[in-house]
Design a protein around this motif. Structure first.
Motif, PDB file in Angstrom:
ATOM      1  N   LEU A  55      13.321  10.587   5.894  1.00  0.00           N
ATOM      2  CA  LEU A  55      12.114  11.364   6.175  1.00  0.00           C
ATOM      3  C   LEU A  55      11.504  11.995   4.924  1.00  0.00           C
ATOM      4  O   LEU A  55      10.371  12.472   4.964  1.00  0.00           O
ATOM      5  CB  LEU A  55      12.425  12.452   7.204  1.00  0.00           C
ATOM      6  CG  LEU A  55      12.731  11.956   8.625  1.00  0.00           C
ATOM      7  CD1 LEU A  55      13.112  13.125   9.526  1.00  0.00           C
ATOM      8  CD2 LEU A  55      11.531  11.211   9.205  1.00  0.00           C
ATOM      9  N   ASP A  56      12.235  12.008   3.822  1.00  0.00           N
ATOM     10  CA  ASP A  56      11.700  12.578   2.579  1.00  0.00           C
ATOM     11  C   ASP A  56      10.880  11.578   1.791  1.00  0.00           C
ATOM     12  O   ASP A  56      10.244  11.939   0.792  1.00  0.00           O
ATOM     13  CB  ASP A  56      12.855  13.093   1.703  1.00  0.00           C
ATOM     14  CG  ASP A  56      13.537  14.305   2.311  1.00  0.00           C
ATOM     15  OD1 ASP A  56      12.827  15.120   2.933  1.00  0.00           O
ATOM     16  OD2 ASP A  56      14.766  14.419   2.198  1.00  0.00           O
ATOM     17  N   VAL A  57      10.877  10.317   2.208  1.00  0.00           N
ATOM     18  CA  VAL A  57      10.108   9.281   1.514  1.00  0.00           C
ATOM     19  C   VAL A  57       9.032   8.767   2.463  1.00  0.00           C
ATOM     20  O   VAL A  57       9.325   8.026   3.403  1.00  0.00           O
ATOM     21  CB  VAL A  57      11.015   8.117   1.061  1.00  0.00           C
ATOM     22  CG1 VAL A  57      10.183   7.045   0.361  1.00  0.00           C
ATOM     23  CG2 VAL A  57      12.125   8.619   0.158  1.00  0.00           C
ATOM     24  N   PRO A  58       7.759   9.145   2.239  1.00  0.00           N
ATOM     25  CA  PRO A  58       6.706   8.716   3.152  1.00  0.00           C
ATOM     26  C   PRO A  58       6.400   7.223   3.040  1.00  0.00           C
ATOM     27  O   PRO A  58       6.644   6.605   1.992  1.00  0.00           O
ATOM     28  CB  PRO A  58       5.500   9.558   2.726  1.00  0.00           C
ATOM     29  CG  PRO A  58       5.763   9.922   1.313  1.00  0.00           C
ATOM     30  CD  PRO A  58       7.253  10.036   1.178  1.00  0.00           C
ATOM     31  N   LEU A  59       5.895   6.683   4.114  1.00  0.00           N
ATOM     32  CA  LEU A  59       5.483   5.282   4.112  1.00  0.00           C
ATOM     33  C   LEU A  59       4.140   5.148   3.397  1.00  0.00           C
ATOM     34  O   LEU A  59       3.433   6.134   3.183  1.00  0.00           O
ATOM     35  CB  LEU A  59       5.388   4.769   5.548  1.00  0.00           C
ATOM     36  CG  LEU A  59       6.692   4.837   6.341  1.00  0.00           C
ATOM     37  CD1 LEU A  59       6.459   4.470   7.811  1.00  0.00           C
ATOM     38  CD2 LEU A  59       7.741   3.906   5.733  1.00  0.00           C
ATOM     39  N   THR A  60       3.771   3.920   3.058  1.00  0.00           N
ATOM     40  CA  THR A  60       2.592   3.718   2.209  1.00  0.00           C
ATOM     41  C   THR A  60       1.326   3.371   2.967  1.00  0.00           C
ATOM     42  O   THR A  60       0.246   3.354   2.378  1.00  0.00           O
ATOM     43  CB  THR A  60       2.876   2.596   1.190  1.00  0.00           C
ATOM     44  OG1 THR A  60       3.168   1.382   1.907  1.00  0.00           O
ATOM     45  CG2 THR A  60       4.075   2.949   0.311  1.00  0.00           C
ATOM     46  N   SER A  61       1.436   3.078   4.273  1.00  0.00           N
ATOM     47  CA  SER A  61       0.244   2.667   5.009  1.00  0.00           C
ATOM     48  C   SER A  61       0.455   2.887   6.510  1.00  0.00           C
ATOM     49  O   SER A  61       1.586   3.018   6.982  1.00  0.00           O
ATOM     50  CB  SER A  61      -0.061   1.190   4.767  1.00  0.00           C
ATOM     51  OG  SER A  61       0.963   0.373   5.325  1.00  0.00           O
ATOM     52  N   TYR A  62      -0.650   2.888   7.245  1.00  0.00           N
ATOM     53  CA  TYR A  62      -0.553   2.954   8.698  1.00  0.00           C
ATOM     54  C   TYR A  62       0.131   1.718   9.263  1.00  0.00           C
ATOM     55  O   TYR A  62       0.821   1.787  10.283  1.00  0.00           O
ATOM     56  CB  TYR A  62      -1.945   3.108   9.317  1.00  0.00           C
ATOM     57  CG  TYR A  62      -2.425   4.542   9.349  1.00  0.00           C
ATOM     58  CD1 TYR A  62      -1.851   5.469  10.224  1.00  0.00           C
ATOM     59  CD2 TYR A  62      -3.457   4.969   8.522  1.00  0.00           C
ATOM     60  CE1 TYR A  62      -2.282   6.781  10.263  1.00  0.00           C
ATOM     61  CE2 TYR A  62      -3.905   6.286   8.551  1.00  0.00           C
ATOM     62  CZ  TYR A  62      -3.312   7.186   9.418  1.00  0.00           C
ATOM     63  OH  TYR A  62      -3.742   8.488   9.456  1.00  0.00           O
ATOM     64  N   GLN A  63      -0.059   0.588   8.599  1.00  0.00           N
ATOM     65  CA  GLN A  63       0.603  -0.636   9.071  1.00  0.00           C
ATOM     66  C   GLN A  63       2.118  -0.452   9.080  1.00  0.00           C
ATOM     67  O   GLN A  63       2.800  -0.791  10.055  1.00  0.00           O
ATOM     68  CB  GLN A  63       0.226  -1.824   8.181  1.00  0.00           C
ATOM     69  CG  GLN A  63      -1.178  -2.348   8.395  1.00  0.00           C
ATOM     70  CD  GLN A  63      -2.223  -1.556   7.597  1.00  0.00           C
ATOM     71  OE1 GLN A  63      -1.894  -0.568   6.924  1.00  0.00           O
ATOM     72  NE2 GLN A  63      -3.475  -1.980   7.689  1.00  0.00           N
ATOM     73  N   GLU A  64       2.647   0.107   7.986  1.00  0.00           N
ATOM     74  CA  GLU A  64       4.092   0.370   7.919  1.00  0.00           C
ATOM     75  C   GLU A  64       4.513   1.381   8.978  1.00  0.00           C
ATOM     76  O   GLU A  64       5.545   1.232   9.632  1.00  0.00           O
ATOM     77  CB  GLU A  64       4.462   0.890   6.533  1.00  0.00           C
ATOM     78  CG  GLU A  64       4.533  -0.155   5.443  1.00  0.00           C
ATOM     79  CD  GLU A  64       5.117   0.435   4.163  1.00  0.00           C
ATOM     80  OE1 GLU A  64       6.211   1.046   4.234  1.00  0.00           O
ATOM     81  OE2 GLU A  64       4.476   0.304   3.113  1.00  0.00           O
ATOM     82  N   LEU A  65       3.698   2.406   9.133  1.00  0.00           N
ATOM     83  CA  LEU A  65       4.027   3.475  10.081  1.00  0.00           C
ATOM     84  C   LEU A  65       4.099   2.940  11.508  1.00  0.00           C
ATOM     85  O   LEU A  65       5.070   3.198  12.234  1.00  0.00           O
ATOM     86  CB  LEU A  65       2.995   4.589   9.985  1.00  0.00           C
ATOM     87  CG  LEU A  65       3.139   5.735  10.986  1.00  0.00           C
ATOM     88  CD1 LEU A  65       4.481   6.428  10.837  1.00  0.00           C
ATOM     89  CD2 LEU A  65       1.998   6.737  10.814  1.00  0.00           C
ATOM     90  N   PHE A  66       3.079   2.192  11.915  1.00  0.00           N
ATOM     91  CA  PHE A  66       3.073   1.682  13.286  1.00  0.00           C
ATOM     92  C   PHE A  66       4.176   0.648  13.502  1.00  0.00           C
ATOM     93  O   PHE A  66       4.735   0.555  14.598  1.00  0.00           O
ATOM     94  CB  PHE A  66       1.703   1.108  13.641  1.00  0.00           C
ATOM     95  CG  PHE A  66       0.685   2.160  13.974  1.00  0.00           C
ATOM     96  CD1 PHE A  66       0.805   2.916  15.136  1.00  0.00           C
ATOM     97  CD2 PHE A  66      -0.390   2.417  13.129  1.00  0.00           C
ATOM     98  CE1 PHE A  66      -0.122   3.894  15.451  1.00  0.00           C
ATOM     99  CE2 PHE A  66      -1.323   3.391  13.436  1.00  0.00           C
ATOM    100  CZ  PHE A  66      -1.189   4.138  14.598  1.00  0.00           C
ATOM    101  N   HIS A  67       4.510  -0.098  12.477  1.00  0.00           N
ATOM    102  CA  HIS A  67       5.620  -1.045  12.593  1.00  0.00           C
ATOM    103  C   HIS A  67       6.932  -0.294  12.823  1.00  0.00           C
ATOM    104  O   HIS A  67       7.741  -0.672  13.682  1.00  0.00           O
ATOM    105  CB  HIS A  67       5.719  -1.903  11.326  1.00  0.00           C
ATOM    106  CG  HIS A  67       6.891  -2.832  11.322  1.00  0.00           C
ATOM    107  ND1 HIS A  67       6.977  -3.941  12.145  1.00  0.00           N
ATOM    108  CD2 HIS A  67       8.059  -2.784  10.617  1.00  0.00           C
ATOM    109  CE1 HIS A  67       8.128  -4.555  11.941  1.00  0.00           C
ATOM    110  NE2 HIS A  67       8.802  -3.875  11.022  1.00  0.00           N
TER     111      HIS A  67
END
Length: 510
Positions: free
Chosen positions: A74-86
């Protein structure tokens, strides 16, 4: 100093403040395109969920699912909404319980209507808070209008009032709290809000059906009365509160020196879907001078249908009612209400804060719903979902859904009655069915274990989600029929799966 130069410097600084790279994620007049892109991707995942889910549950175990969560930093954010929704698809959506599928027939979770989902977009984005008029404006008036409409459906006079709440347990808490405080104020002139429970509070008694919701015990504990203040009253052959037992319980408590203050009638028990005799309860409440609260969290849907509205006769004589729109009105969680017959009773819980709802404010001119709330200051505009639903679909359409549920439950009961391998426990006033797999060759001492295995295996296969309960020490399977899309063919298929699974485990037991 040159004023022109000074102004230019300020303007230059101001134009640098809203750096789009820094504030792009904040919902604002600058982020419409980003909002649209995010919402569109969320919409696509919802559509994927609808198209992909063929059974109500994936069958994944908590241990298996936890292995996926252990990989998340949780300390490393994802880079895009695509990654997040996946990621969210893998962790949540693929394994989310699909309440909209007819083979989900377990708990009081309804499929939701589309107008309410459209309203959710506005509720979340505009993010009004319903505590004061200056934070919600039209939202305040919409909520008040819907409370008035609900009170009218109950049969209350125009003097009624209420508030949207987070759920039935909170509404039940408000009912018992007002019952206690009103009694103390009228009997002893004692203000519990200011001075705490009176010395006699340990003798206060509240009467509930032995099949009533567990929130009564929890709420009594929260109120400082203790679970000992709840008197469970025996039920009749259809698991509805027995009036003979209720009157005997009241007389017994009085003889013991205790102080009856309230009766809770249940309109739709969680285990049986049956309704206590509300008119008879109202008679006894009037006879003994007791507050009458009706927990209609489940049975409130009967208010929508003229065909079955009579089952709630007597509810209009109660002092207060719990309503769960997110059950029988097919609304997304959360959407509930607490309605009181006489709006002046809500004065008991009002508390003023100078920064929010000062005492000298004219609340006829600027209404503040926070004056009616006991546990929520900031509160979502859940009323908008019901507004969308009623304005687009109307009461009668929702009532047709309720009538469909009742008809389907009657069909299910008939299937069980005429199947020699199944045993029906009780008919339901609404849409709950208790039964068990009990073929003639299966010994009684094995039936509980076999039915437990049926529920467990179907859950882990994800094919059918059933509920269960124990009655008189025996384990029963439970249908909670809450989906108007459930067909007769679906019922036959579910019963077939239950029987096949039962036959497998019955053979193993023998």
């Amino acid at each position: 100093m040159d004023n022109t130069l000074q102004l230019s410097s300020v303007e230059a600084i101001s134009t640098q403040l809203p750096e789009q790279s820094l504030f792009a994620d904040i919902f604002s007049q600058h982020s419409g395109a980003d909002y649209e892109a995010a919402i569109n991707q969320a919409k696509e995942l919802v559509i994927t969920f609808l198209n992909r889910q063929k059974k109500p549950f994936s069958g994944i175990s908590p241990g298996q699912l936890n292995l996926l969560f252990e990989q998340v930093d949780l300390d490393v954010p994802l880079t895009s909404y695509q990654e997040l929704f996946h990621e969210v698809d893998q962790l949540y959506v693929q394994h989310a319980t699909a309440f909209h599928l007819p083979h989900y027939i377990a708990h009081l979770n309804c499929p939701v209507v589309i107008p309410a989902l459209a309203a959710e977009v506005l509720v979340s984005a505009i993010n009004s808070s319903q505590d004061t008029y200056d934070q919600s404006a039209g939202g305040t008036l919409m909520e008040r209008r819907l409370i008035d409409w609900t009170a009218q459906q109950i049969g209350y006079a125009p003097e009624a009032d209420g508030i949207f709440t987070a759920g039935g347990s909170q509404s039940n808490l408000m009912g018992l709290l007002l019952a206690r405080d009103h009694f103390a104020l009228n009997r002893y002139g004692h203000n519990i809000k200011q001075d705490g429970n009176p010395l006699a509070a340990h003798r206060f008694r509240i009467f509930v059906s032995e099949k009533s919701h567990f929130s009564n015990q929890k709420n009594a504990a929260l109120m400082g009365l203790g679970e000992q203040s709840i008197v469970s009253v025996a039920t009749d052959s259809r698991f509805r509160m027995s009036m003979d037992a209720l009157e005997a319980a009241i007389e017994t408590e009085i003889a013991l020196g205790n102080i009856p203050i309230a009766i809770v009638g249940t309109a739709g028990t969680t285990d049986f879907g049956n309704i206590d005799p509300l008119s008879d309860i109202a008679d006894l409440a009037a006879q003994y001078g007791l507050w009458m609260h009706v927990d209609a969290a489940y049975g409130c849907g009967l208010l929508l249908t003229d065909t079955y509205r009579y089952l709630l006769n007597g509810i209009e004589r109660s002092h207060s009612v719990t309503i769960d729109y997110h059950k029988s009105f097919f609304q997304p969680i959360s959407g509930s209400a607490f309605i009181v017959r006489d709006k002046t009773l809500l004065q008991i819980i009002k508390h003023h804060a100078d920064y929010l709802n000062p005492e000298d404010q004219d609340y006829e001119e600027y209404p503040a719903q926070i004056n009616k709330s006991i546990t929520q200051s900031t509160r979502r505009f859940d009323a908008l979902k019901l507004w969308f639903t009623l304005r687009l679909m109307g009461r009668n359409k929702l009532g047709e859904y309720i009538e469909t549920l009742i008809s389907r439950c009657k069909e299910a009961a008939e299937i069980v009655r005429f199947d020699p391998d199944l045993e029906l426990l009780s008919d339901s006033d609404i849409s709950i069915l208790l039964f068990r797999y009990a073929p003639e060759g299966l010994p009684e001492e094995q039936r509980c274990a076999v039915n437990q295995q049926i529920k467990k295996q179907l859950f882990h296969s994800g094919e059918v989600l059933l509920a269960s309960t124990k009655v008189n020490g025996k384990f029963y399977l439970k249908f909670t029929i809450f989906n108007p899309l459930l067909t007769t063919a679906d019922l036959h298929d579910i019963f077939h799966k239950i029987k096949v699974t039962g036959q497998q485990h019955g053979q193993q037991s023998n």
